[in-house]
Design an enzyme around this catalytic site. Structure first.
Site, PDB file in Angstrom:
ATOM      1  N   GLU A 256     -19.387  -0.788 -19.900  1.00 43.68           N
ATOM      2  CA  GLU A 256     -18.801   0.425 -19.340  1.00 43.68           C
ATOM      3  C   GLU A 256     -17.786   1.059 -20.284  1.00 43.68           C
ATOM      4  OE1 GLU A 256     -19.301   2.234 -16.453  1.00 43.68           O
ATOM      5  OE2 GLU A 256     -21.137   1.041 -16.380  1.00 43.68           O
TER       6      GLU A 256
ATOM      7  N   GLU B 156     -26.136  12.632 -16.909  1.00 50.26           N
ATOM      8  CA  GLU B 156     -25.686  11.496 -17.719  1.00 50.26           C
ATOM      9  C   GLU B 156     -26.899  10.711 -18.210  1.00 50.26           C
ATOM     10  OE1 GLU B 156     -23.064   8.650 -15.944  1.00 50.26           O
ATOM     11  OE2 GLU B 156     -21.759  10.159 -15.055  1.00 50.26           O
TER      12      GLU B 156
ATOM     13  N   GLU C  21     -14.168   4.417 -23.750  1.00 48.36           N
ATOM     14  CA  GLU C  21     -13.022   4.534 -22.844  1.00 48.36           C
ATOM     15  C   GLU C  21     -12.522   3.134 -22.488  1.00 48.36           C
ATOM     16  OE1 GLU C  21     -13.659   7.741 -19.739  1.00 48.36           O
ATOM     17  OE2 GLU C  21     -15.670   7.658 -20.615  1.00 48.36           O
TER      18      GLU C  21
ATOM     19  N   LYS D  54     -11.866   1.743 -18.570  1.00 44.01           N
ATOM     20  CA  LYS D  54     -12.872   1.762 -17.517  1.00 44.01           C
ATOM     21  C   LYS D  54     -13.081   0.354 -16.961  1.00 44.01           C
ATOM     22  CE  LYS D  54     -16.268   4.443 -17.144  1.00 44.01           C
ATOM     23  NZ  LYS D  54     -17.584   5.102 -17.218  1.00 44.01           N
TER      24      LYS D  54
END
Length: 397
Positions: free
Chosen positions: A335, A272, A326, A329
């Site tokens: 985030e 990541e 997203e 999250k």
């Protein structure tokens, strides 16, 4: 006969051209995504896996990392030649220490999809050494060993790796890179883990985010250094190697820490890395401008097949985080804003990537049309083989 061969050759080339146009966004991307991508799904507004399959192929993405082994996703990518890393969540690590449970997991989540979906790696847990759950820490290696033994018994251990992903919190010292070491309190777990990686020939995965370093101390950390922009660099006083970006220094820090524990035969890969396009007021640097610079420059570096200063002949292996924003999250605003794309397939910022996300109503029709084109291609190809013509290998099948 010669005239017939010529006509059929032209027909085949025309069909291939139509197929490529059919699969691609007319605007076409100017920069193919040559790194892997993390496909997270903690959201309630994402496109279906079938549409994502089309989208990623139109971006020329060939490697995808999941955080589970979603059967809908793996089924949607059948016969696409996309490689997958699938994951076992931290909540299931303890269960995987039981060999019978590990075998059941592999039989349910891996075997049904091979070889038509290319599963090449299983991650057991994620960043297990970041918290203080010593039970989870103690279980991670036995769980990895159980899964690995199942693969050995099935003859899949050379095809599918077993590993786990770590945050950089496992380093006790990271500067200079050549003097890096793992945290002393984790040595009892990491030493046998490294022995496993060496034996199984599996990679050591790191989630590395220069953004975190900049966010924590923007007055001291050079923005140019973390964004791959021109800067004088940082010289390692021991090796005299010059680092012109933080990510490569982080990778070499992990290599040095591994070497300090007696191993020089383990590959370090970035599972990541990314940069958020939006954050809370106290999240310095979380802007679309900086995210575009970081990820755009990162893609250009990867396209150059660069290695790190310590490993110049080994191109860095990276999975960008993440495909989509997203919205579910937890945590700070950042985030939920690491995606390269919004759920409707439009780029969050421009780094030269354009993909084709088919409309919901037509995705099933597209699959039928693609199947028909594939059948036509196969018929033409077989006929040309009969006529002893050289036939190009199809790109999408």
């Amino acid at each position: 006969m010669a005239e017939t061969r010529t006509i059929l050759s032209l027909l085949l080339l025309h069909l291939l051209s139509l197929l490529l146009l059919f699969l691609s966004d007319p605007s076409s991307q100017s920069l193919a995504l040559t790194v892997g991508i993390n496909y997270g799904q903690i959201a309630n507004n994402l496109p279906s896996p079938g549409r994502v399959s089309w989208f990623l192929q139109s971006l020329n993405v060939s490697r995808v990392k999941l955080y589970d082994a979603d059967q809908n996703v793996l089924s949607a990518f059948l016969n696409t030649n996309v490689e997958f890393i699938v994951g076992i969540g931290n909540e299931n690590v303890a269960t995987m220490t039981d060999p019978s449970k590990a075998q059941a997991w592999v039989q349910q989540h891996v075997l049904p999809y091979l070889p038509h979906t290319r599963i090449t790696c299983i991650t057991v847990g994620n960043e297990v050494f970041t918290g203080n759950n010593t039970t989870l820490m103690a279980n991670i290696l036995p769980a990895m060993q159980s899964v690995y033994q199942v693969l050995v018994s099935l003859g899949l251990d050379k095809q599918v790796n077993v590993t786990t992903a770590h945050s950089l919190d496992i380093l006790g010292n990271s500067y200079p890179p050549s003097a890096s070491s793992f945290r002393q309190d984790l040595a009892v777990y990491i030493q046998p883990l490294l022995n496993f990686h060496s034996m199984a020939k599996s990679p050591f995965l790191i989630n590395a985010y220069p953004y975190f370093a900049y966010k924590a101390d923007p007055s001291s950390v050079s923005l140019e250094y973390v964004l791959f922009q021109p800067n004088p660099g940082v010289i390692d006083p021991n090796t005299k190697l010059n680092y012109d970006n933080m990510l490569y220094a982080q990778i070499d820090s992990v290599y040095s820490a591994i070497q300090a524990m007696g191993h020089t035969d383990i590959d370090v890969r970035i599972s990541e890395t990314g940069w958020p396009s939006r954050g809370d007021p106290d999240e310095v640097g979380a802007t679309p401008e900086y995210a575009a610079i970081y990820n755009g420059n990162l893609l250009q570096r990867i396209a150059m097949n660069q290695g790190t200063p310590l490993k110049p002949s080994a191109p860095v292996d990276i999975f960008v985080f993440a495909l989509f924003n997203e919205d579910l999250k937890p945590g700070p605003t950042s985030e939920r804003n690491y995606g390269l794309f919004y759920p409707d397939g439009t780029p969050v910022y421009n780094i030269g990537l354009r993909g084709y996300l088919p409309p919901m109503s037509s995705s099933s029709k597209l699959m039928v049309n693609l199947s028909s084109l594939s059948n036509v291609y196969s018929c033409c190809r077989n006929l040309l083989i009969t006529l002893s013509l050289a036939v190009p290998t199809p790109i999408w099948f």
